[in-house]
Scaffold this motif. Structure first.
Motif, PDB file in Angstrom:
ATOM      1  N   GLU A 165       0.898  -1.237   0.030  1.00 33.79           N
ATOM      2  CA  GLU A 165      -0.302  -0.130   0.024  1.00 33.79           C
ATOM      3  C   GLU A 165       0.315   1.227  -0.457  1.00 33.79           C
ATOM      4  N   ALA A 166       1.880   1.760   0.565  1.00 37.60           N
ATOM      5  CA  ALA A 166       2.774   2.511   0.547  1.00 37.60           C
ATOM      6  C   ALA A 166       3.477   2.326  -0.674  1.00 37.60           C
ATOM      7  N   LEU A 167       3.924   1.268  -0.903  1.00 36.07           N
ATOM      8  CA  LEU A 167       5.462   1.450  -2.532  1.00 36.07           C
ATOM      9  C   LEU A 167       3.750   1.992  -3.229  1.00 36.07           C
ATOM     10  N   GLY A 168       2.538   1.518  -4.182  1.00 36.64           N
ATOM     11  CA  GLY A 168       0.893   1.653  -4.256  1.00 36.64           C
ATOM     12  C   GLY A 168       1.168   3.439  -4.383  1.00 36.64           C
ATOM     13  N   LEU A 169       0.789   4.074  -3.387  1.00 37.12           N
ATOM     14  CA  LEU A 169       1.329   5.836  -3.685  1.00 37.12           C
ATOM     15  C   LEU A 169       1.446   6.562  -4.859  1.00 37.12           C
ATOM     16  N   ARG A 170       0.605   7.248  -5.392  1.00 38.20           N
ATOM     17  CA  ARG A 170       1.159   7.819  -6.737  1.00 38.20           C
ATOM     18  C   ARG A 170       1.064   9.492  -6.335  1.00 38.20           C
ATOM     19  N   GLY A 171       1.158  10.218  -7.246  1.00 36.70           N
ATOM     20  CA  GLY A 171       1.499  10.987  -7.459  1.00 36.70           C
ATOM     21  C   GLY A 171      -0.252  11.402  -7.771  1.00 36.70           C
ATOM     22  N   ARG A 172      -0.585  11.033  -7.566  1.00 37.63           N
ATOM     23  CA  ARG A 172      -2.393  11.672  -7.219  1.00 37.63           C
ATOM     24  C   ARG A 172      -2.553  12.019  -5.935  1.00 37.63           C
ATOM     25  N   ASP A 173      -2.170  10.939  -5.351  1.00 36.23           N
ATOM     26  CA  ASP A 173      -2.817  11.350  -3.841  1.00 36.23           C
ATOM     27  C   ASP A 173      -1.561  12.371  -3.096  1.00 36.23           C
ATOM     28  N   LEU A 174      -0.275  13.020  -4.239  1.00 34.02           N
ATOM     29  CA  LEU A 174       0.401  14.059  -3.019  1.00 34.02           C
ATOM     30  C   LEU A 174      -0.439  15.328  -3.873  1.00 34.02           C
ATOM     31  N   PRO A 175      -0.035  16.689  -2.341  1.00 35.60           N
ATOM     32  CA  PRO A 175       0.583  16.267  -1.530  1.00 35.60           C
ATOM     33  C   PRO A 175      -0.339  15.660  -0.645  1.00 35.60           C
TER      34      PRO A 175
END
Length: 308
Positions: A165-175
């Motif tokens: 789940e941590a490694l699946g985070l993407r740019g759209r989740d930022l900031p």
């Protein structure tokens, strides 16, 4: 031995796998293991009845057949845990097949799995969890990689994320805001609070990261810019735990266990912790009550004046 199975039975097996992939969102590794378990069962029936296994023979499985199958697994030295998993796969297949083909699956579904002692999670102490994060950051000679590894491990401990789940985070989740919408096992969504220290860790990594991150890109990158391999996080935590003198159980997943156990120790509600972890069943989360009881008993025996 060549497994004799009718085309219809083979199609049913593949249909069940496709059903799990499409509707339940099961991981490919899980589906592969389940497929192998059902094939083992069909291979046993083929040898047991000395005839190829098509849909009709599969529908005629009896309680004595199931007892013979379990005895066969025991004779082969299969552990109770693996026997329970194999039986779970067979039952899942039969639930699906019986609905599709219209037969009574009671003989299979009523088979009892052997009891086994569940392994309890092994959390780190609060000091050890903090030391793990600090030590992980120092493993690489490149500052951005150290910041990356620290950010990932901080998310595991600070938010209770699985490593996938941590490694699946993407740019759209930022900031990162005060919470994250996470899609976990079985495509189940949950909202996870993001504590300030986790936000700062990710922000520090992003400032140092030499790669641009588009909306569809994974946030955490490997040395050459590709998606970060989880094995690298496993290796860096392994090095850190050896430096700290921690046991072999101090893995990335142990950081998630520590998150849950420390919340429970601080008075967290079990149902709320279940939601934060994304457990489908409360019984999975209840393992942490055993962990906390073990810890409390140790404190009691170590400190109570009458305990000695």
């Amino acid at each position: 031995m060549t497994l004799e199975i009718s085309p219809a039975a083979r199609d049913a097996l593949e249909g069940w796998i496709a059903h799990g992939r499409a509707l339940r969102g099961a991981a490919e590794t899980t589906l592969t293991a389940y497929r192998a378990d059902v094939i083992d069962f069909i291979a046993f029936l083929t040898a047991h009845h000395a005839e190829p296994q098509g849909l009709a023979p599969l529908a005629r499985v009896t309680t004595p057949d199931m007892r013979a199958f379990m005895a066969h697994l025991r004779a082969d030295g299969v552990s109770h845990r693996s026997m329970a998993r194999k039986l779970s796969a067979v039952k899942s297949f039969y639930r699906w097949l019986s609905e599709r083909e219209g037969f009574e699956p009671t003989a299979v579904l009523s088979a009892r799995a052997p009891k086994f002692q569940k392994k309890l999670p092994r959390p780190l102490s609060e000091d050890a969890a903090r030391a793990m994060i600090d030590t992980v950051e120092t493993q690489s000679g490149e500052g951005w990689i150290g910041a990356r590894d620290a950010a990932v491990v901080t998310l595991l401990y600070g938010c209770g994320l699985r490593i996938s789940e941590a490694l699946g985070l993407r740019g759209r989740d930022l900031p990162l805001g005060e919470s994250l919408r996470i899609t976990g096992k079985g495509r189940k969504e949950r909202i996870v609070p993001v504590i300030p220290i986790a936000r700062r860790a990710v922000e520090t990594y992003l400032k140092l990261c030499p790669f641009e991150i588009a909306a569809d890109d994974q946030i955490f990158r490997g040395k050459r810019g590709g998606a970060l391999n989880p094995r690298l996080i496993q290796k860096v935590t392994e090095t850190a735990r050896m430096q700290l003198g921690l046991p072999a159980t101090a893995t990335p997943h142990a950081m998630r266990h520590s998150f849950a156990t420390h919340l429970l120790s601080a008075g967290g509600d079990l149902r709320a912790i279940q939601e934060l972890l994304g457990h489908a069943s409360l019984s999975t989360t209840q393992a942490y009550t055993s962990v906390d009881t073990v810890h409390l008993m140790k404190v009691y025996l170590d400190t109570h004046p009458k305990a000695g």
